[in-house]
Design an enzyme around this catalytic site. Sequence first.
Site, PDB file in Angstrom:
ATOM      1  N   SER A  24       0.869  -1.178   0.000  1.00 58.82           N
ATOM      2  CA  SER A  24       0.000   0.000   0.000  1.00 58.82           C
ATOM      3  C   SER A  24       0.906   1.228   0.000  1.00 58.82           C
ATOM      4  CB  SER A  24      -0.947  -0.043   1.203  1.00 58.82           C
ATOM      5  OG  SER A  24      -1.897   1.006   1.130  1.00 58.82           O
ATOM      6  N   HIS A  51      -2.469  -0.874  -3.522  1.00 57.01           N
ATOM      7  CA  HIS A  51      -3.662  -0.047  -3.332  1.00 57.01           C
ATOM      8  C   HIS A  51      -3.542   1.226  -4.161  1.00 57.01           C
ATOM      9  CE1 HIS A  51      -4.414  -2.031   0.858  1.00 57.01           C
ATOM     10  NE2 HIS A  51      -4.792  -2.791  -0.149  1.00 57.01           N
ATOM     11  N   ASP A 148      -4.618  -5.034   5.398  1.00 54.30           N
ATOM     12  CA  ASP A 148      -4.835  -5.875   4.224  1.00 54.30           C
ATOM     13  C   ASP A 148      -3.583  -6.730   3.985  1.00 54.30           C
ATOM     14  OD1 ASP A 148      -6.140  -6.915   2.033  1.00 54.30           O
ATOM     15  OD2 ASP A 148      -5.674  -5.237   0.703  1.00 54.30           O
TER      16      ASP A 148
END
Length: 202
Positions: A24, A51, A148
């Site tokens: 991310s 992401h 995540d």
Amino acid sequence: MSAPAAESTSIDPRRISGIVIGASAGGVDALSVLLPALQRQATVPVFVVLHLPRDRPSLLADIFASKCALPCREAQDKEPVVPGTIYFAPPDYHLLLDRGPGAWPHLALSADALVNFSRPAIDVLFESAADIYGECLLGIVLTGGNHDGAAGLKAIHEAQGQTIVQDPADAQLSFMPEAALATVTPSAVMSLAQIARLLSGL
């Protein structure tokens, strides 16, 4: 949560038939260290979820094409997996792996609900890849600001695959690696430089 930064010898490159990577915030910089380390002769497909803003086109395949020896592509729905290729999840779609027809896995894109506030989500890719590759999968969780990837890394571990978490002290944002380490004991905790050395030997 702290973790040792020493390089592990428990990763067996001979077992690896597929690699999944999740990142991310700070992920572009981290991937810029790892993906160019893959040599032209590597035959392992690599699947990447980073992401991204869901409302803008991704330039990842173009950005990394000039940096990497392996071809880089944005994943397309129902596309057969080609060995020695780096696939990036497109914005606003989950990337999954499916058995599909023929000998090779196929890519699948899904517009299902957000997972961990994200689409694409790392967990979705990791869990589907664990079903396909099992013990021959390597999963890598890198820098990021949410959890995540933790559940996905656990799924890879339970499928007897190998797992690496970036050393939180080495990460631009340590929350994602720390969340992974709180969920599963990985095969190795490594710095980006150590992971790059491993990938360069494939």
